[in-house]
Design a protein around this motif. Structure first.
Motif, PDB file in Angstrom:
ATOM      1  N   ASP A 135       4.958  -6.306  -8.945  1.00 38.48           N
ATOM      2  CA  ASP A 135       5.667  -5.063  -8.632  1.00 38.48           C
ATOM      3  C   ASP A 135       5.065  -3.859  -9.335  1.00 38.48           C
ATOM      4  OD1 ASP A 135       7.457  -6.354  -6.953  1.00 38.48           O
ATOM      5  OD2 ASP A 135       8.866  -6.770  -8.587  1.00 38.48           O
ATOM      6  N   ALA A 136       4.443  -4.053 -10.507  1.00 39.99           N
ATOM      7  CA  ALA A 136       3.833  -2.943 -11.244  1.00 39.99           C
ATOM      8  C   ALA A 136       2.666  -2.332 -10.462  1.00 39.99           C
ATOM      9  CB  ALA A 136       3.367  -3.408 -12.620  1.00 39.99           C
ATOM     10  N   MET A 137       2.044  -3.079  -9.564  1.00 41.85           N
ATOM     11  CA  MET A 137       0.964  -2.555  -8.720  1.00 41.85           C
ATOM     12  C   MET A 137       1.497  -2.171  -7.345  1.00 41.85           C
ATOM     13  SD  MET A 137      -2.305  -1.890  -8.638  1.00 41.85           S
ATOM     14  CE  MET A 137      -2.283  -0.602  -7.417  1.00 41.85           C
ATOM     15  N   ILE A 138       2.378  -2.967  -6.813  1.00 36.23           N
ATOM     16  CA  ILE A 138       2.877  -2.732  -5.455  1.00 36.23           C
ATOM     17  C   ILE A 138       3.663  -1.428  -5.359  1.00 36.23           C
ATOM     18  CG2 ILE A 138       4.480  -3.620  -3.709  1.00 36.23           C
ATOM     19  CD1 ILE A 138       3.466  -6.458  -4.528  1.00 36.23           C
ATOM     20  N   ALA A 139       4.516  -1.136  -6.342  1.00 33.91           N
ATOM     21  CA  ALA A 139       5.348   0.074  -6.284  1.00 33.91           C
ATOM     22  C   ALA A 139       4.509   1.356  -6.239  1.00 33.91           C
ATOM     23  CB  ALA A 139       6.343   0.101  -7.440  1.00 33.91           C
ATOM     24  N   PRO A 140       3.539   1.559  -7.164  1.00 33.07           N
ATOM     25  CA  PRO A 140       2.765   2.801  -7.065  1.00 33.07           C
ATOM     26  C   PRO A 140       1.899   2.863  -5.807  1.00 33.07           C
ATOM     27  CG  PRO A 140       2.008   1.492  -8.941  1.00 33.07           C
ATOM     28  CD  PRO A 140       3.221   0.828  -8.368  1.00 33.07           C
ATOM     29  N   ALA A 141       1.394   1.708  -5.352  1.00 35.90           N
ATOM     30  CA  ALA A 141       0.589   1.705  -4.120  1.00 35.90           C
ATOM     31  C   ALA A 141       1.460   2.095  -2.928  1.00 35.90           C
ATOM     32  CB  ALA A 141      -0.050   0.336  -3.908  1.00 35.90           C
ATOM     33  N   ARG A 142       2.659   1.562  -2.871  1.00 39.36           N
ATOM     34  CA  ARG A 142       3.580   1.915  -1.777  1.00 39.36           C
ATOM     35  C   ARG A 142       3.918   3.411  -1.851  1.00 39.36           C
ATOM     36  NH1 ARG A 142       7.048  -2.184  -1.862  1.00 39.36           N
ATOM     37  NH2 ARG A 142       6.065  -3.142  -0.078  1.00 39.36           N
ATOM     38  N   ASP A 143       4.208   3.907  -3.059  1.00 37.85           N
ATOM     39  CA  ASP A 143       4.522   5.329  -3.230  1.00 37.85           C
ATOM     40  C   ASP A 143       3.351   6.230  -2.834  1.00 37.85           C
ATOM     41  OD1 ASP A 143       7.023   4.671  -4.176  1.00 37.85           O
ATOM     42  OD2 ASP A 143       6.553   5.062  -6.283  1.00 37.85           O
ATOM     43  N   ALA A 144       2.129   5.727  -3.008  1.00 35.19           N
ATOM     44  CA  ALA A 144       0.929   6.512  -2.678  1.00 35.19           C
ATOM     45  C   ALA A 144       0.521   6.366  -1.213  1.00 35.19           C
ATOM     46  CB  ALA A 144      -0.228   6.108  -3.592  1.00 35.19           C
ATOM     47  N   GLY A 145       1.325   5.669  -0.414  1.00 36.71           N
ATOM     48  CA  GLY A 145       1.068   5.591   1.018  1.00 36.71           C
ATOM     49  C   GLY A 145       0.171   4.458   1.477  1.00 36.71           C
ATOM     50  N   TYR A 146      -0.020   3.437   0.642  1.00 38.51           N
ATOM     51  CA  TYR A 146      -0.844   2.296   1.037  1.00 38.51           C
ATOM     52  C   TYR A 146      -0.046   1.375   1.946  1.00 38.51           C
ATOM     53  CZ  TYR A 146      -4.470   3.545  -2.253  1.00 38.51           C
ATOM     54  OH  TYR A 146      -5.480   4.207  -2.890  1.00 38.51           O
ATOM     55  N   ALA A 147      -0.738   0.779   2.905  1.00 39.30           N
ATOM     56  CA  ALA A 147      -0.144  -0.210   3.794  1.00 39.30           C
ATOM     57  C   ALA A 147      -0.446  -1.593   3.227  1.00 39.30           C
ATOM     58  CB  ALA A 147      -0.738  -0.076   5.199  1.00 39.30           C
ATOM     59  N   PHE A 148       0.381  -2.561   3.557  1.00 43.52           N
ATOM     60  CA  PHE A 148       0.231  -3.916   3.029  1.00 43.52           C
ATOM     61  C   PHE A 148       0.013  -4.910   4.161  1.00 43.52           C
ATOM     62  CE2 PHE A 148       2.293  -1.511  -0.190  1.00 43.52           C
ATOM     63  CZ  PHE A 148       1.824  -2.037  -1.385  1.00 43.52           C
ATOM     64  N   THR A 149      -0.923  -5.832   3.930  1.00 40.65           N
ATOM     65  CA  THR A 149      -1.212  -6.910   4.871  1.00 40.65           C
ATOM     66  C   THR A 149      -1.464  -8.179   4.068  1.00 40.65           C
ATOM     67  OG1 THR A 149      -3.595  -6.490   4.879  1.00 40.65           O
ATOM     68  CG2 THR A 149      -2.294  -5.336   6.544  1.00 40.65           C
ATOM     69  N   ASN A 150      -1.617  -9.278   4.770  1.00 39.79           N
ATOM     70  CA  ASN A 150      -1.981 -10.525   4.095  1.00 39.79           C
ATOM     71  C   ASN A 150      -3.435 -10.456   3.650  1.00 39.79           C
ATOM     72  OD1 ASN A 150       0.544 -11.728   4.542  1.00 39.79           O
ATOM     73  ND2 ASN A 150      -0.071 -12.363   6.601  1.00 39.79           N
ATOM     74  N   THR A 151      -3.707 -11.016   2.474  1.00 42.73           N
ATOM     75  CA  THR A 151      -5.084 -11.130   2.014  1.00 42.73           C
ATOM     76  C   THR A 151      -5.713 -12.319   2.725  1.00 42.73           C
ATOM     77  OG1 THR A 151      -4.598 -10.176  -0.137  1.00 42.73           O
ATOM     78  CG2 THR A 151      -6.547 -11.578   0.008  1.00 42.73           C
ATOM     79  N   PRO A 152      -6.843 -12.119   3.386  1.00 41.85           N
ATOM     80  CA  PRO A 152      -7.480 -13.233   4.098  1.00 41.85           C
ATOM     81  C   PRO A 152      -7.771 -14.402   3.160  1.00 41.85           C
ATOM     82  CG  PRO A 152      -8.534 -11.148   4.657  1.00 41.85           C
ATOM     83  CD  PRO A 152      -7.596 -10.870   3.531  1.00 41.85           C
TER      84      PRO A 152
END
Length: 189
Positions: A150-167
């Motif tokens: 969550d320490a990485m996901i929250a700022p990435a989400r706030d900065a407008g990053y999209a999330f997908t599965n890692t191949p």
């Protein structure tokens, strides 16, 4: 590739702001930073080191530390986020990124000292990396992190990053963002 000189790299420092307005300096890692960088990683909580390296590590292995302090080799770069704390330059975050010319992408990894998480430093570092990616001509910035980070996901989400599965790895999630900053809009270039 031409070897980058320290004097050349020093001109590419940026001053960001924490959420409370405190100055955070972002600069390329230099060989003189080896001990401070190693101490930074040692001071992270076990969970933060696990999140950063996607596995157990108490410190940077010597070979990886060498890669961190030799910025620019093989199109890989390391930056530290520092603040003046009690009159001393102190590392409060770091990022490592690599330019992949065949895909015009920048892959990144970063961490923020546990005591400074929640102060907007991670989000500011991501924004700075977007600018650095644009200066390369990259069209995409991405990273992989543990689904539980969550320490990485929250700022990435706030900065407008999209999330997908890692191949190829169900434990990870990929965060990515297109880079659409034009050359005239690159403040860090």
């Amino acid at each position: 590739m031409t070897k980058l000189r320290l004097d050349d790299l020093r001109q590419y420092s940026d001053v960001l702001r924490s959420r409370s307005g405190e100055p955070v300096n972002v600069r390329f890692v230099e060989p003189r930073d080896a001990e401070a960088l190693q101490n930074y990683f040692r001071s992270l909580t076990t969970r933060s080191r696990y999140n950063r390296f996607l596995g157990a590590a108490s410190e940077l292995p010597p070979s990886l530390l060498e890669e961190f302090i030799h910025t620019g080799e093989a199109d890989r770069f390391s930056v530290v986020a520092t603040m003046l704390i009690d009159g001393r330059e102190t590392i409060v975050g770091e990022a490592r990124y690599a330019f992949e010319s065949d895909t015009a992408s920048i892959e990144l990894g970063l961490s923020v000292d546990d005591r400074w998480q929640g102060h907007g430093i991670g989000k500011a570092l991501l924004k700075n990396l977007e600018c650095r990616a644009a200066s390369f001509g990259a069209t995409r910035l991405f990273g992989d992190t543990l689904r539980s980070n969550d320490a990485m996901i929250a700022p990435a989400r706030d900065a407008g990053y999209a999330f997908t599965n890692t191949p190829g790895d169900w434990k990870l999630t990929r965060f990515q963002k297109p880079i659409d900053i034009g050359p005239q809009e690159i403040p860090c270039a």
